[in-house]
Scaffold this motif. Structure first.
Motif, PDB file in Angstrom:
ATOM      1  N   ARG A 100      34.775   2.112   9.143  1.00 32.54           N
ATOM      2  CA  ARG A 100      35.908   2.831   8.571  1.00 32.54           C
ATOM      3  C   ARG A 100      37.214   2.471   9.266  1.00 32.54           C
ATOM      4  O   ARG A 100      38.268   2.358   8.636  1.00 32.54           O
ATOM      5  CB  ARG A 100      35.639   4.321   8.636  1.00 32.54           C
ATOM      6  CG  ARG A 100      34.498   4.738   7.711  1.00 32.54           C
ATOM      7  CD  ARG A 100      34.386   6.232   7.644  1.00 32.54           C
ATOM      8  NE  ARG A 100      33.341   6.605   6.687  1.00 32.54           N
ATOM      9  CZ  ARG A 100      33.040   7.855   6.394  1.00 32.54           C
ATOM     10  NH1 ARG A 100      33.707   8.851   6.967  1.00 32.54           N
ATOM     11  NH2 ARG A 100      32.097   8.115   5.512  1.00 32.54           N
ATOM     12  N   ALA A 132      38.384  -0.772   7.871  1.00 40.03           N
ATOM     13  CA  ALA A 132      38.978  -0.612   6.538  1.00 40.03           C
ATOM     14  C   ALA A 132      40.393  -0.088   6.641  1.00 40.03           C
ATOM     15  O   ALA A 132      41.310  -0.534   5.901  1.00 40.03           O
ATOM     16  CB  ALA A 132      38.125   0.327   5.701  1.00 40.03           C
ATOM     17  N   ILE A 133      40.616   0.843   7.557  1.00 41.31           N
ATOM     18  CA  ILE A 133      41.967   1.404   7.736  1.00 41.31           C
ATOM     19  C   ILE A 133      42.926   0.337   8.238  1.00 41.31           C
ATOM     20  O   ILE A 133      44.062   0.189   7.756  1.00 41.31           O
ATOM     21  CB  ILE A 133      41.928   2.599   8.691  1.00 41.31           C
ATOM     22  CG1 ILE A 133      41.136   3.751   8.063  1.00 41.31           C
ATOM     23  CG2 ILE A 133      43.319   3.088   9.039  1.00 41.31           C
ATOM     24  CD1 ILE A 133      40.898   4.921   8.992  1.00 41.31           C
ATOM     25  N   ALA A 173      43.850  -2.032   5.527  1.00 38.43           N
ATOM     26  CA  ALA A 173      44.821  -1.444   4.599  1.00 38.43           C
ATOM     27  C   ALA A 173      46.212  -1.501   5.171  1.00 38.43           C
ATOM     28  O   ALA A 173      47.194  -1.818   4.486  1.00 38.43           O
ATOM     29  CB  ALA A 173      44.413  -0.005   4.261  1.00 38.43           C
ATOM     30  N   HIS A 211      49.161   5.238  -2.048  1.00 39.87           N
ATOM     31  CA  HIS A 211      47.718   4.942  -1.975  1.00 39.87           C
ATOM     32  C   HIS A 211      47.273   4.698  -0.547  1.00 39.87           C
ATOM     33  O   HIS A 211      46.210   5.162  -0.116  1.00 39.87           O
ATOM     34  CB  HIS A 211      47.413   3.727  -2.847  1.00 39.87           C
ATOM     35  CG  HIS A 211      47.490   4.004  -4.317  1.00 39.87           C
ATOM     36  ND1 HIS A 211      47.468   3.010  -5.284  1.00 39.87           N
ATOM     37  CD2 HIS A 211      47.617   5.172  -5.011  1.00 39.87           C
ATOM     38  CE1 HIS A 211      47.558   3.560  -6.478  1.00 39.87           C
ATOM     39  NE2 HIS A 211      47.663   4.887  -6.337  1.00 39.87           N
ATOM     40  N   ALA A 212      48.094   3.973   0.188  1.00 37.94           N
ATOM     41  CA  ALA A 212      47.734   3.703   1.592  1.00 37.94           C
ATOM     42  C   ALA A 212      47.703   4.984   2.411  1.00 37.94           C
ATOM     43  O   ALA A 212      46.808   5.212   3.240  1.00 37.94           O
ATOM     44  CB  ALA A 212      48.728   2.695   2.179  1.00 37.94           C
ATOM     45  N   GLN A 232      47.137   8.049   1.306  1.00 39.42           N
ATOM     46  CA  GLN A 232      45.966   8.838   0.892  1.00 39.42           C
ATOM     47  C   GLN A 232      44.694   8.284   1.495  1.00 39.42           C
ATOM     48  O   GLN A 232      43.803   9.039   1.929  1.00 39.42           O
ATOM     49  CB  GLN A 232      45.849   8.837  -0.641  1.00 39.42           C
ATOM     50  CG  GLN A 232      44.703   9.715  -1.156  1.00 39.42           C
ATOM     51  CD  GLN A 232      44.931  11.178  -0.846  1.00 39.42           C
ATOM     52  OE1 GLN A 232      46.087  11.644  -0.855  1.00 39.42           O
ATOM     53  NE2 GLN A 232      43.863  11.903  -0.536  1.00 39.42           N
ATOM     54  N   GLN A 233      44.602   6.941   1.596  1.00 38.14           N
ATOM     55  CA  GLN A 233      43.393   6.342   2.185  1.00 38.14           C
ATOM     56  C   GLN A 233      43.290   6.661   3.672  1.00 38.14           C
ATOM     57  O   GLN A 233      42.199   6.956   4.176  1.00 38.14           O
ATOM     58  CB  GLN A 233      43.422   4.819   1.964  1.00 38.14           C
ATOM     59  CG  GLN A 233      42.135   4.130   2.418  1.00 38.14           C
ATOM     60  CD  GLN A 233      42.159   2.651   2.089  1.00 38.14           C
ATOM     61  OE1 GLN A 233      43.150   2.131   1.569  1.00 38.14           O
ATOM     62  NE2 GLN A 233      41.047   1.994   2.386  1.00 38.14           N
ATOM     63  N   ASN A 245      42.148  10.230   3.921  1.00 42.17           N
ATOM     64  CA  ASN A 245      40.716  10.358   3.613  1.00 42.17           C
ATOM     65  C   ASN A 245      39.836   9.869   4.751  1.00 42.17           C
ATOM     66  O   ASN A 245      38.800  10.460   5.079  1.00 42.17           O
ATOM     67  CB  ASN A 245      40.392   9.603   2.323  1.00 42.17           C
ATOM     68  CG  ASN A 245      41.034  10.245   1.110  1.00 42.17           C
ATOM     69  OD1 ASN A 245      41.360  11.441   1.125  1.00 42.17           O
ATOM     70  ND2 ASN A 245      41.245   9.459   0.054  1.00 42.17           N
ATOM     71  N   GLU A 246      40.250   8.762   5.368  1.00 41.02           N
ATOM     72  CA  GLU A 246      39.465   8.232   6.467  1.00 41.02           C
ATOM     73  C   GLU A 246      39.489   9.190   7.666  1.00 41.02           C
ATOM     74  O   GLU A 246      38.475   9.401   8.339  1.00 41.02           O
ATOM     75  CB  GLU A 246      39.990   6.852   6.863  1.00 41.02           C
ATOM     76  CG  GLU A 246      39.742   5.767   5.831  1.00 41.02           C
ATOM     77  CD  GLU A 246      38.278   5.519   5.608  1.00 41.02           C
ATOM     78  OE1 GLU A 246      37.466   5.769   6.540  1.00 41.02           O
ATOM     79  OE2 GLU A 246      37.899   5.077   4.502  1.00 41.02           O
TER      80      GLU A 246
END
Length: 300
Positions: free
Chosen positions: A8, A11-12, A15, A41-42, A44-45, A48-49
């Protein structure tokens, strides 16, 4: 668990890198254009992470608490298992005790003793001089006083002149009469005690036989704990009755011994009294043989 977290984070980071490397759009008038959609979007991701990492940390903490609870439960289960094992061992011991009692307690014939039968008395009665004595001794009669009188010589000379001027404690006649009356009482008591004892033994024969058969019975029912306790209780009851009967017989023997001592004491008293009488008479009435000495004065 660690691989998931690292994934995770990668992924962050990717991004964020994408955001930094994105080519800005050229505005119509030559300026840099900001894309709000891509930025949202970035953001929010990332949120979420972060939330996922928080949830993952919560699950890890819950897993640790669950593991601690399971360890405590396992400890309690081990203690309960130890207690159950002790109860099981006690049950096995109790079962073995009961089994051995039923198996080996049945062999009781080695304890059996032969009880002597109580023989009936047989008394000769040629001219009626012992009328009723046999029945009395065998517990078939309750006339001990009458039987005793029939067998003994009655006292004659009971006129007032014969007993006149007799002082209690200083009269041979009254002492002899007291001895006779004491013998009558003690002997009558003994005859009654013997008859009652023999009658009780006869009446209890069936009960004693039944108890004896139950005691030496080898079946399972009569060897249970409750049955054995009942047999012990009844045996103790019979022993108490026998002890009481023996006590009556012992009292009779004690009375007979006292009467016998009366006879011996009267004889000894009479010997002393006779000696004192002779000394007194010799002192008050000295008589000597003519030409003799006073040797006879001290002779007695």
């Amino acid at each position: 668990m660690k691989r998931l977290i690292y994934g995770r984070w990668i992924a962050i980071a990717a991004a964020m890198g994408a955001m930094s490397l994105s080519v800005p759009a050229h505005a119509q008038f030559g300026g840099v254009v900001f894309d709000p959609t891509q930025s949202a979007h970035a953001t929010q991701q990332i949120f979420n992470e972060a939330k996922g990492l928080s949830n993952q940390a919560t699950r890890i903490a819950q897993g640790s608490q669950t593991n601690l609870t399971l360890a405590q439960q396992l400890t309690q289960d081990i203690q309960m298992a130890g207690t159950a094992l002790k109860i099981y061992n006690q049950s096995i011991t109790t079962y073995n005790t009961i089994f051995n009692n039923l198996k080996y307690f049945n062999s009781k014939q080695i304890w059996r003793t032969a009880e002597n039968a109580l023989m009936n008395s047989s008394v000769q009665n040629t001219y009626g001089e012992t009328s009723g004595l046999q029945s009395q001794l065998n517990g078939q009669s309750q006339n001990a006083s009458t039987v005793w009188k029939i067998m003994n010589l009655a006292i004659s000379g009971t006129s007032s002149s014969f007993w006149g001027n007799q002082i209690v404690g200083a009269s041979d006649r009254l002492s002899t009469l007291a001895h006779i009356e004491a013998m009558d009482a003690a002997s009558t008591q003994c005859l009654g005690a013997v008859g009652a004892y023999n009658a009780a033994r006869t009446n209890a024969t069936a009960a004693n036989t039944a108890l004896d058969n139950s005691i030496y019975d080898t079946s399972v029912l009569t060897n249970s704990e409750v049955e054995q306790l009942n047999l012990l209780t009844m045996s103790n009851s019979h022993q108490l009755q026998e002890a009481q009967a023996q006590g009556q017989l012992q009292a009779c023997l004690a009375a007979q011994s006292a009467v016998a001592n009366m006879d011996k004491r009267n004889q000894a008293s009479q010997t002393i009294n006779d000696a004192n009488f002779r000394i007194t008479q010799q002192a008050n009435n000295p008589t000597y043989i003519g030409g003799g000495s006073q040797t006879w004065t001290t002779y007695y």
